[in-house]
Design an enzyme around this catalytic site. Sequence first.
Site, PDB file in Angstrom:
ATOM      1  N   GLY A 257       0.566 -19.419  65.696  1.00 27.45           N
ATOM      2  CA  GLY A 257      -0.204 -18.309  65.524  1.00 27.45           C
ATOM      3  C   GLY A 257      -0.768 -17.902  64.454  1.00 27.45           C
ATOM      4  N   SER A 258      -1.002 -16.774  63.850  1.00 29.94           N
ATOM      5  CA  SER A 258      -1.766 -16.499  62.486  1.00 29.94           C
ATOM      6  C   SER A 258      -0.936 -16.855  61.455  1.00 29.94           C
ATOM      7  CB  SER A 258      -2.159 -14.935  62.537  1.00 29.94           C
ATOM      8  OG  SER A 258      -0.909 -14.409  62.403  1.00 29.94           O
ATOM      9  N   ARG A 260      -0.535 -15.267  58.800  1.00 32.86           N
ATOM     10  CA  ARG A 260       0.359 -14.121  58.564  1.00 32.86           C
ATOM     11  C   ARG A 260       1.414 -14.399  59.069  1.00 32.86           C
ATOM     12  NH1 ARG A 260       1.258  -9.618  60.858  1.00 32.86           N
ATOM     13  NH2 ARG A 260      -0.154 -10.077  62.336  1.00 32.86           N
ATOM     14  N   GLY A 262       3.026 -16.930  60.199  1.00 33.12           N
ATOM     15  CA  GLY A 262       3.578 -18.255  59.785  1.00 33.12           C
ATOM     16  C   GLY A 262       4.093 -18.074  58.273  1.00 33.12           C
ATOM     17  N   GLU A 279       2.026 -24.204  63.424  1.00 35.43           N
ATOM     18  CA  GLU A 279       0.872 -24.180  63.893  1.00 35.43           C
ATOM     19  C   GLU A 279       0.025 -23.097  63.643  1.00 35.43           C
ATOM     20  OE1 GLU A 279      -0.405 -27.353  64.852  1.00 35.43           O
ATOM     21  OE2 GLU A 279       1.368 -28.466  65.130  1.00 35.43           O
ATOM     22  N   CYS A 313      -7.719 -22.104  68.087  1.00 30.38           N
ATOM     23  CA  CYS A 313      -7.365 -22.430  66.852  1.00 30.38           C
ATOM     24  C   CYS A 313      -8.417 -23.649  66.099  1.00 30.38           C
ATOM     25  CB  CYS A 313      -6.086 -22.738  66.478  1.00 30.38           C
ATOM     26  SG  CYS A 313      -5.635 -24.108  67.622  1.00 30.38           S
TER      27      CYS A 313
HETATM   28  P1  NAD Z   1       0.030 -13.863  66.173  1.00 28.44           P
HETATM   29  O1  NAD Z   1       0.167 -14.273  64.854  1.00 28.44           O
HETATM   30  O2  NAD Z   1      -0.405 -12.363  66.361  1.00 28.44           O
HETATM   31  O3  NAD Z   1       1.206 -13.856  67.161  1.00 28.44           O
HETATM   32  C1  NAD Z   1       1.493 -15.358  67.605  1.00 28.44           C
HETATM   33  C2  NAD Z   1       2.941 -15.101  67.873  1.00 28.44           C
HETATM   34  O4  NAD Z   1       3.975 -14.754  66.951  1.00 28.44           O
HETATM   35  C3  NAD Z   1       3.205 -14.090  68.837  1.00 28.44           C
HETATM   36  O5  NAD Z   1       4.176 -14.630  69.910  1.00 28.44           O
HETATM   37  C4  NAD Z   1       3.670 -12.941  68.295  1.00 28.44           C
HETATM   38  O6  NAD Z   1       4.491 -12.089  69.198  1.00 28.44           O
HETATM   39  C5  NAD Z   1       4.572 -13.884  67.406  1.00 28.44           C
HETATM   40  N1  NAD Z   1       5.205 -12.931  66.006  1.00 28.44           N
HETATM   41  C6  NAD Z   1       4.444 -12.212  65.239  1.00 28.44           C
HETATM   42  N2  NAD Z   1       5.085 -11.873  64.134  1.00 28.44           N
HETATM   43  C7  NAD Z   1       6.437 -12.131  64.483  1.00 28.44           C
HETATM   44  C8  NAD Z   1       7.520 -12.135  63.868  1.00 28.44           C
HETATM   45  N3  NAD Z   1       7.585 -11.065  62.654  1.00 28.44           N
HETATM   46  N4  NAD Z   1       8.840 -12.620  64.214  1.00 28.44           N
HETATM   47  C9  NAD Z   1       8.633 -13.458  65.288  1.00 28.44           C
HETATM   48  N5  NAD Z   1       7.502 -13.600  65.943  1.00 28.44           N
HETATM   49  C10 NAD Z   1       6.472 -12.976  65.538  1.00 28.44           C
HETATM   50  O7  NAD Z   1      -1.286 -14.823  66.636  1.00 28.44           O
HETATM   51  P2  NAD Z   1      -2.169 -14.487  67.811  1.00 28.44           P
HETATM   52  O8  NAD Z   1      -3.214 -13.461  67.867  1.00 28.44           O
HETATM   53  O9  NAD Z   1      -1.152 -14.486  69.165  1.00 28.44           O
HETATM   54  O10 NAD Z   1      -2.984 -16.107  67.956  1.00 28.44           O
HETATM   55  C11 NAD Z   1      -4.151 -16.382  67.464  1.00 28.44           C
HETATM   56  C12 NAD Z   1      -3.690 -16.997  66.104  1.00 28.44           C
HETATM   57  O11 NAD Z   1      -3.103 -18.155  66.394  1.00 28.44           O
HETATM   58  C13 NAD Z   1      -5.074 -17.605  65.292  1.00 28.44           C
HETATM   59  O12 NAD Z   1      -5.001 -17.646  64.109  1.00 28.44           O
HETATM   60  C14 NAD Z   1      -4.948 -19.116  65.757  1.00 28.44           C
HETATM   61  O13 NAD Z   1      -5.842 -19.937  65.008  1.00 28.44           O
HETATM   62  C15 NAD Z   1      -3.670 -19.467  65.888  1.00 28.44           C
HETATM   63  N6  NAD Z   1      -3.543 -20.530  66.725  1.00 28.44           N
HETATM   64  C16 NAD Z   1      -3.019 -21.722  65.913  1.00 28.44           C
HETATM   65  C17 NAD Z   1      -2.706 -22.917  66.758  1.00 28.44           C
HETATM   66  C18 NAD Z   1      -2.400 -24.131  66.241  1.00 28.44           C
HETATM   67  O14 NAD Z   1      -1.864 -24.900  67.082  1.00 28.44           O
HETATM   68  N7  NAD Z   1      -2.741 -24.510  65.006  1.00 28.44           N
HETATM   69  C19 NAD Z   1      -2.939 -22.775  67.984  1.00 28.44           C
HETATM   70  C20 NAD Z   1      -3.018 -21.318  68.788  1.00 28.44           C
HETATM   71  C21 NAD Z   1      -3.249 -20.333  68.005  1.00 28.44           C
END
Ligand code: NAD
Length: 522
Positions: A257-258, A260, A262, A279, A313
């Site tokens: 995910g983002s 932030r 991570g 990731e 991503c």
């Molecule tokens: P996001 O960070 O908003 O959410 C990602 C996941 O994290 C979701 O399932 C969300 O529910 C969970 N989450 C958020 N806060 C949490 C917490 N405090 N505790 C536990 N879980 C929590 O990201 P998004 O908008 O779904 O995806 C887009 C982002 O992900 C972009 O920055 C993209 O680059 C990145 N991404 C990276 C990869 C990679 O392999 N590097 C792959 C796909 C997406």
Amino acid sequence: MPEPCDLLYTRGMNEAAVDILQSLGLQAGATLAGAWGAAGPLATTGATLASRSPTDGALLANVQEATVAEYDQVVADAQAAFAKWRTVPAPVRGGIVREMADEFRKHKAALGRIVTLEVGKIVAEGEGEIQEIIDIADFAVGLSRQLYGKTMHSERPNHRMYEQWQPLGVVGVISAFNFPAAVWAWNALVAAVCGDAIVWKPSRKAPLTAIACHQIAHRVLAKHGHAGLFGLVIGGDSDVGERMLADRRLPLISATGSTRMGRRAAEVVGQRLGRTLLELGGNNAVIVLDDADVDLAVRAILFGAVGTAGQRCTSIRRVIVQRGIAEVLTQRLVAAWQQVRIGDPLDAGTMMGPLIDEGSAVAVRTAIATAQATGAELLCGGTAVPGRGPTFMTPALLRSPRNLPLLREEVFGPMTHIVTVDSLDDAIALQNDSAHGLSSSIFTRDLRAAERFLSAVGSDCGIANVNIGTSGAEIGGAFGGEKDTGGGREAGSDSWKQYMRRQTSTINWSNELPLAQGIVFG
Ligand code: NAD
């Protein structure tokens, strides 16, 4: 009262997809359970979450989210399943994963359509996600016979020393909306052959895809007496998510995910000295040198920047072009950008569908305005699409000065900067001048330039390509990136080691007790 979700049957569903949804108990008015444990769906008691199509806002499913108590039940089930699974020989575990691959092959088109409906990917990309599940399953099957450890020569006589890899336990998987199926499989299927159990918390923006994929794997596991090995929990970030991060029963949290998110995961899991596999975001660049094959570069840049509406991503965010070719490349890209067919992702011929939600489209438009206000020139795009809702926009292409602050940030949508540079080293320096370090590529016919880009003084990213774009990675390689991308590696190569614990063993088959380092004691 939640709205009835009968729209599924009126739009874009083929028979097989309707079958899958019916097997999930999805009919008009039905609400799906947001947690699955050993017995299948749990009677969840959390709030109702609506899954809506980003294309037209149609209600696809109502999901009743899990509470922390229901999450705890799913983890307990996974722990119990793990206790048995870890004793199953790895190649036998591989055989069960192979059956999952067969099921996903059978349902590829149907599941791909669910991805398209729920996150707006075009059909080819929706099916591509399911193909990634199949590919990683095949990889995992082979891997199940190759979880090799090393044998070392002991410095002590008549001693044998070796290492072996043991299952880790229950692995927590957190996934992003933009790869609602593939990321789960990268983790779950590799972890499964390693002998682990999984608890998956998918994005709340793609719960239906998660339930559909999960139940296919669940059915195969249940048939073999391993129900509960894969758990699913759809719930809030501040309650279920935080509980998961802090949960000592999960030795590894693999989070996508983002940046932030991570950072938060690293902080909470680090506090309990658990492991993370992160990731995170990317701010990927393509370098185009004067001697590049322009046709090739234009095609790759178009797919990399506009594909998945710029919501990968690995999407191309920056095109760093050498001065001699800058004007030609810019004209070609503007022409290509203006020919992108935007529309319903279910329609054959659509190249770009909607963004995931209105908030994302607003964020991209705001970023375009900020870029313009700080020195960038908007060459095309960034506008509404006639006849389409607020999640649609035309892809934006900007000519930006190299000191534009926004160049260093990930904007998650169809917005691409072109920046001109004078030399290869200048291009590499600019490319590396980003907080993120996921993917990168160079277009050149000069072997020396390509090798310099790939050398220790070249790209600082986890992925560095030559004459192809930044996205569309194959599962055979280790996938991931450096710096704010989080440092994790998933999928192929030796990424499996993260899902296991290493054990070093020394066996003494002599009648003596020699000590290492020649120490004589007593
Ligand atoms: P996001 O960070 O908003 O959410 C990602 C996941 O994290 C979701 O399932 C969300 O529910 C969970 N989450 C958020 N806060 C949490 C917490 N405090 N505790 C536990 N879980 C929590 O990201 P998004 O908008 O779904 O995806 C887009 C982002 O992900 C972009 O920055 C993209 O680059 C990145 N991404 C990276 C990869 C990679 O392999 N590097 C792959 C796909 C997406």
